[in-house]
Design a protein around this motif. Structure first.
Motif, mmCIF file in Angstrom:
data_model
loop_
_atom_site.group_PDB
_atom_site.id
_atom_site.type_symbol
_atom_site.label_atom_id
_atom_site.label_comp_id
_atom_site.label_asym_id
_atom_site.label_seq_id
_atom_site.Cartn_x
_atom_site.Cartn_y
_atom_site.Cartn_z
ATOM 1 N N GLU A 190 0.915 -1.146 -0.005
ATOM 2 C CA GLU A 190 -0.020 0.000 0.039
ATOM 3 C C GLU A 190 0.958 1.038 0.167
ATOM 4 N N PRO A 191 1.557 1.640 -1.151
ATOM 5 C CA PRO A 191 2.143 2.753 -1.441
ATOM 6 C C PRO A 191 1.698 4.131 -0.906
ATOM 7 N N LYS A 192 0.421 4.137 -0.800
ATOM 8 C CA LYS A 192 -0.174 5.391 -0.634
ATOM 9 C C LYS A 192 -1.508 5.064 0.042
ATOM 10 N N PRO A 193 -1.932 5.713 1.122
ATOM 11 C CA PRO A 193 -2.833 5.243 2.007
ATOM 12 C C PRO A 193 -4.281 5.096 1.232
ATOM 13 N N ASN A 194 -4.872 3.924 1.366
ATOM 14 C CA ASN A 194 -6.206 3.476 0.682
ATOM 15 C C ASN A 194 -5.791 3.237 -0.905
ATOM 16 N N TYR A 195 -4.717 2.873 -1.210
ATOM 17 C CA TYR A 195 -4.299 2.641 -2.579
ATOM 18 C C TYR A 195 -3.314 1.266 -2.630
ATOM 19 N N PRO A 196 -4.188 0.137 -2.159
ATOM 20 C CA PRO A 196 -3.428 -1.303 -1.994
ATOM 21 C C PRO A 196 -2.849 -1.719 -3.490
ATOM 22 N N ILE A 197 -1.838 -2.244 -3.745
ATOM 23 C CA ILE A 197 -1.567 -3.130 -4.934
ATOM 24 C C ILE A 197 -1.201 -4.626 -4.756
ATOM 25 N N MET A 198 -1.966 -5.364 -5.456
ATOM 26 C CA MET A 198 -2.086 -6.885 -5.106
ATOM 27 C C MET A 198 -0.597 -7.245 -6.152
ATOM 28 N N MET A 199 0.171 -7.865 -5.601
ATOM 29 C CA MET A 199 1.451 -8.213 -6.458
ATOM 30 C C MET A 199 1.166 -9.868 -6.531
ATOM 31 N N MET A 200 0.310 -10.296 -7.629
ATOM 32 C CA MET A 200 -0.051 -11.889 -7.590
ATOM 33 C C MET A 200 1.000 -12.737 -8.366
ATOM 34 N N ASP A 201 1.414 -13.837 -7.548
ATOM 35 C CA ASP A 201 2.121 -14.677 -8.213
ATOM 36 C C ASP A 201 1.447 -15.858 -8.620
ATOM 37 N N THR A 202 1.028 -15.809 -9.979
ATOM 38 C CA THR A 202 -0.212 -16.827 -10.690
ATOM 39 C C THR A 202 0.671 -17.758 -11.680
ATOM 40 N N ASN A 203 2.006 -18.232 -11.199
ATOM 41 C CA ASN A 203 2.660 -19.149 -11.772
ATOM 42 C C ASN A 203 2.437 -20.472 -11.214
ATOM 43 N N ILE A 204 2.769 -21.576 -11.984
ATOM 44 C CA ILE A 204 2.615 -22.852 -11.493
ATOM 45 C C ILE A 204 4.096 -23.339 -11.569
ATOM 46 N N TYR A 205 4.576 -23.892 -10.532
ATOM 47 C CA TYR A 205 5.920 -24.400 -10.471
ATOM 48 C C TYR A 205 6.162 -25.512 -9.333
ATOM 49 N N SER A 206 7.393 -26.053 -9.524
ATOM 50 C CA SER A 206 7.450 -27.503 -8.423
ATOM 51 C C SER A 206 8.106 -26.885 -7.229
ATOM 52 N N ASP A 207 8.061 -27.349 -6.224
ATOM 53 C CA ASP A 207 8.801 -26.844 -4.973
ATOM 54 C C ASP A 207 10.309 -27.538 -5.024
ATOM 55 N N THR A 208 10.263 -28.282 -6.122
ATOM 56 C CA THR A 208 11.703 -28.868 -6.082
ATOM 57 C C THR A 208 12.509 -28.681 -7.624
ATOM 58 N N GLU A 209 13.662 -28.753 -7.677
ATOM 59 C CA GLU A 209 14.279 -28.494 -8.977
ATOM 60 C C GLU A 209 13.518 -29.411 -10.161
ATOM 61 N N THR A 210 13.705 -29.020 -11.162
ATOM 62 C CA THR A 210 12.802 -29.678 -12.441
ATOM 63 C C THR A 210 14.080 -29.727 -13.358
ATOM 64 N N SER A 211 13.986 -30.867 -14.259
ATOM 65 C CA SER A 211 14.974 -31.441 -15.228
ATOM 66 C C SER A 211 14.163 -31.624 -16.518
ATOM 67 N N LYS A 212 15.034 -31.116 -17.411
ATOM 68 C CA LYS A 212 14.771 -31.420 -18.797
ATOM 69 C C LYS A 212 16.004 -31.754 -19.746
ATOM 70 N N SER A 213 15.990 -32.763 -20.381
ATOM 71 C CA SER A 213 16.923 -33.362 -21.338
ATOM 72 C C SER A 213 17.392 -32.351 -22.424
#
Length: 213
Positions: A190-213
């Motif tokens: 809320e960088p200014k009173p009554n002006y909240p900004i939602m920083m949304m993480d909408t990504n889908i990812y694994s909790d552990t490292e992923t691999s690709k050949s």
């Protein structure tokens, strides 16, 4: 299609707000008293950049593999990304916006070293008086394409975990958070009173490292 996209965003927003309100018993996630960047009667200047796709210079030697990647990385000026970031630091110091929002795909393909290098630029920006607020994109967390480029070869390199993202960028948005989502990297500022900004993480990812050949 536009109506579907709007509905999807509303559903995500509703779920995020519900999780925040349901986290009231968690002391860490309760409302925090964060001083706004400006007062209610003051102007607030916000800059936004997105899709920086920063790659640390230590991750390539300007060899054949990197040259090929430059040709295929359409829309990503990875060869001059340090010059671009230096220009952003200079411009922010000159214009002095109160807030710079970086809205995802901070790194080229989720390389840990790229995240650490980018954080150094954000520190320069904050040292010059502009607060930075970041959120990850789909290229940032546990990307199986995290690579370094050596000669004509690509080698796997350390990936960014959700924990490492939050810790490395702790001073770039999360320190301003009045609420944090317990199930993602989302938060509210809320960088200014009554002006909240939602920083949304909408990504889908694994909790552990992923691999690709």
């Amino acid at each position: 299609m536009k109506k579907v996209a709007i509905l999807f965003v509303l559903i995500l927003s509703g779920g995020f707000i519900y999780r925040l309100s349901s986290a009231g018993n968690n002391e860490e996630l309760q409302n925090k008293e964060i001083s706004p960047l400006v007062e209610a009667n003051e102007d607030l200047t916000i800059w936004m950049v997105t899709d920086i796709h920063y790659i640390a210079p230590e991750l390539h030697d300007n060899g054949a593999a990197f040259a090929e990647m430059k040709q295929t990385a359409v829309g990503k000026d990875i060869a001059r990304i340090d010059s671009i970031m230096q220009a952003l630091v200079w411009e922010a110091a000159k214009e002095k916006p109160e807030l710079l929002i970086v809205s995802g795909d901070l790194t080229f393909n989720g390389e840990y070293e790229s995240m650490v290098g980018l954080a150094k630029y954000f520190k320069q920006i904050e040292d010059n008086g502009t607060q930075v607020s970041v959120i990850p994109g789909n290229h940032d967390i546990h990307s199986s394409w995290a690579r370094r480029f050596v000669g004509s070869e690509m080698e796997k390199t350390k990936q960014i975990s959700p924990t490492a993202f939050r810790e490395t960028f702790a001073d770039f948005g999360y320190d301003l958070a009045t609420h944090q989502d317990p199930d993602s990297l989302s938060y509210v500022i809320e960088p200014k009173p009554n002006y909240p900004i939602m920083m949304m993480d909408t990504n889908i990812y694994s909790d552990t490292e992923t691999s690709k050949s």
